[in-house]
Structures are given as structure tokens and as C-alpha cells.
Design an enzyme around this catalytic site. Structure first.
Site, PDB file in Angstrom:
ATOM      1  N   ARG A 178       0.757  -1.409   0.125  1.00 52.38           N
ATOM      2  CA  ARG A 178      -0.193   0.053  -0.060  1.00 52.38           C
ATOM      3  C   ARG A 178       0.863   1.540  -0.046  1.00 52.38           C
ATOM      4  NH1 ARG A 178      -2.953  -3.453   3.485  1.00 52.38           N
ATOM      5  NH2 ARG A 178      -1.725  -2.656   5.464  1.00 52.38           N
ATOM      6  N   CYS A 198       0.068  20.425 -10.380  1.00 52.80           N
ATOM      7  CA  CYS A 198      -1.392  20.448 -10.342  1.00 52.80           C
ATOM      8  C   CYS A 198      -1.962  18.949  -9.736  1.00 52.80           C
ATOM      9  CB  CYS A 198      -2.058  20.993 -11.535  1.00 52.80           C
ATOM     10  SG  CYS A 198      -2.016  22.650 -11.938  1.00 52.80           S
TER      11      CYS A 198
END
Length: 316
Positions: A178, A198
Site C-alpha cells: 500500500r 497540479c
């Protein structure tokens, strides 16, 4: 249709978004927190309700993968999507002695005479980036933007961390991890960047022999930027899946400030009135094994039959 997730986003922001001011002074209709999901088994999510220039998406992603931060590579591949930010750094510097370029992004939209001067200055700037090595090395560089963070994050002890290579190795050795995350948001480096990232962070997930990717994007220009981002990360997921011997799964796109600029509203309404076509398919050169070895000719889309392009100004 694979494209419906994007069209639903645009409709939702138009109908339920809030009017906001923004850094560029353009004004937006904005919504905070939105998620799209694209099943890459169904095709490649390159929008068909307007033509999206896939060559620009390819060259920008290859630029990121090289760890490059200088626009010279992009210009050599006829990609001008980062020109304004490099040009801004130049005209703000003591070395610039040309016509006044203050607020060139907005002035070029409302003053035809100024726009002519601006375009000439910017073209001369871009030409010099390519032909003048020293000038290009200095003014073509955008700071520690995406490629640098992905491939050469600077650690506290002075070490260099190749986040992308580390993720690929983890996919091979511990695919249920993970921790398969790449971040472009480095607070220490943000002040030095021509444009802070962004699309800030992405994570991979493996299930049933398929590779999925989730992107968190802090700022999402729905009309111009998001179509590029969708295709770019779908391409990145496909390249990595091929390298590690997995099929593609989902691309999950999570947006923070999802916005439509006020001067893009009519364009996006035109796009929403169109009917989507079948999604194209992605072709990757079977002879390439590493994502770091691809050239432009090694990546293609087939069966792409879009509606005509729709032009809109970039907010700088």
C-alpha cells in the site's frame, strides 16, 4: 461510453459549481472534491467529443519519465504547452530587455496589437531555447517540477530518490504493498517551481492480475487540462503494467478544486452538445520493455475518430 465520466464531471460543475476568483484573475465555476473512474479494459480514454492532440500528451509524459525539467525537449517535439511558464520567468528577469510583457496572459486576449508583439517575443524566446545552449539551459528550465520529483527527489541526507523506479520494483516484488506512491508535491521545492504541480500524487493497486492507478489532482482545469491528465495517466498506467507483466485495470481520477474557467464555459457547452464516439485503442511497441526506453514512435492510438478541436485560451 468510457468518456461519460468526464462529461458528467463537466455537467456537474456547470450546474452545481460555485463562482470563484482565482490566481490568474480569470474567474472560475468551481467544485471541491470529485472522483471519476475509467476502466482501461474498455479502451483508451482519449476524449472524442473534441480532438485531443495525443502527440503532446506522449511527449510531455516522456519528458516527465526522463526526469527532465527543461522545455527544450518539448520544443524539439513541437510541444508548446509549457512555453508560457518558462517565458514568464524570462520576462521577469533582469536579462529581459524587450517590449513590456506585464500580464501577458490576459493582455494577449484583449489587445490584438499586443498579442502580435507577445507572440513574436515568445516565438523568438522558444527558438533561442533550442539554438542557444547556455540561454536554453538557464531560461528553459522550469525548476524542480514533475520530472525532477518523480525521478530525483532530494532526501534529507542529500540522497536522490527515484520514486518511479522504486514503485516499479515494488510492483515486481511486493504487488500488494500500500506504499506504491509517487508524489510531485515537495513543499521545500514549491517556491522554485515555475508552476507548482497540479497533479500532485498517484498510487498503484494490483488486483486479479490488473494494475490500477489513482491520481489526486489539487487543481483541475476541466476543459483544457483534465483531458490531458486523464490520457497521460492512463498511458503511464499502461506502460508500467506492460513492464511488470500485468493487465490494465482502472484509472481513478480524484480532483480537489475542479473548475471551469469563465472564458471556457461556451466551449464546454459546445463539447457537451456532441455525441461521444467509440474509444480508441492504445498500441505500445512490443519490443520495448522499460518505460524509460520509449520514444515517440513506440506509442500510438488506433481507431481515434474525434469531433473537431475546440480552441480556448490558457489561464497563466
Amino acid at each position: 461510453m468510457l468518456e461519460e465520466a468526464y462529461l458528467d464531471l463537466a455537467k456537474t460543475v456547470l450546474t452545481t459549481g460555485h463562482e470563484k476568483t482565482d490566481r490568474t484573475g480569470t474567474g472560475t465555476i468551481s467544485l471541491f472534491g470529485y472522483q471519476m473512474r475509467f476502466n482501461l479494459q474498455e479502451g483508451f480514454p482519449l476524449l472524442t467529443t473534441k480532438k485531443v492532440p495525443f502527440g503532446l500528451i506522449k511527449s510531455e509524459l516522456l519528458w516527465f519519465l526522463r526526469g527532465d525539467t527543461n522545455i527544450r525537449f518539448l520544443l524539439q517535439h513541437h510541444n508548446h504547452i509549457w512555453d508560457e511558464w518558462a517565458f514568464q520567468r524570462y520576462v521577469d528577469s533582469p536579462e529581459y530587455h524587450g517590449p513590456d510583457m506585464t500580464d501577458f496572459g490576459r493582455r494577449s486576449l484583449v489587445d490584438a496589437d499586443f498579442n502580435q508583439r507577445y507572440q513574436a517575443e515568445k516565438k523568438a524566446f522558444c527558438d533561442r531555447i533550442v539554438t542557444d545552449q547556455a540561454f536554453g539551459d538557464h531560461f528553459g528550465d522550469l525548476g524542480l517540477v514533475y520530472g525532477s520529483q518523480w525521478r530525483a527527489w532530494q532526501g534529507h541526507q542529500g540522497e536522490t530518490i527515484d520514486q518511479l523506479a522504486n514503485v516499479i520494483e515494488t510492483l515486481r516484488t511486493h504487488p500488494d504493498s500500500r506504499r506504491m506512491i509517487v508524489s510531485a508535491w515537495n513543499p521545500a521545492d514549491v517556491p522554485s517551481m515555475a508552476l507548482p504541480p497540479c497533479h500532485t500524487l498517484f498510487q498503484f493497486y494490483v488486483n486479479d492480475g490488473k494494475l490500477s492507478c489513482q491520481l489526486y489532482q489539487r487543481s483541475a482545469d476541466i476543459f483544457l487540462g483534465v483531458p490531458f491528465n486523464i490520457a497521460s495517466y492512463a498511458l503511464l498506467t499502461s506502460l508500467i503494467a506492460k513492464e511488470v507483466g500485468l493487465e490494465v485495470g482502472d484509472f481513478v481520477h480524484t480532483l480537489g478544486d475542479a473548475h471551469i474557467y469563465s472564458n471556457h464555459v461556451e466551449q464546454i457547452k459546445t463539447q457537451l452538445a456532441r455525441t461521444p464516439h467509440a474509444a480508441p485503442q492504445l498500441w505500445l511497441n512490443p519490443d520495448k520493455s522499460s518505460i524509460f526506453d520509449y520514444e515517440m514512435s513506440d506509442i500510438k492510438v488506433t481507431g481515434y475518430d474525434p469531433e473537431p478541436a475546440i480552441k480556448a485560451p490558457v489561464a497563466v
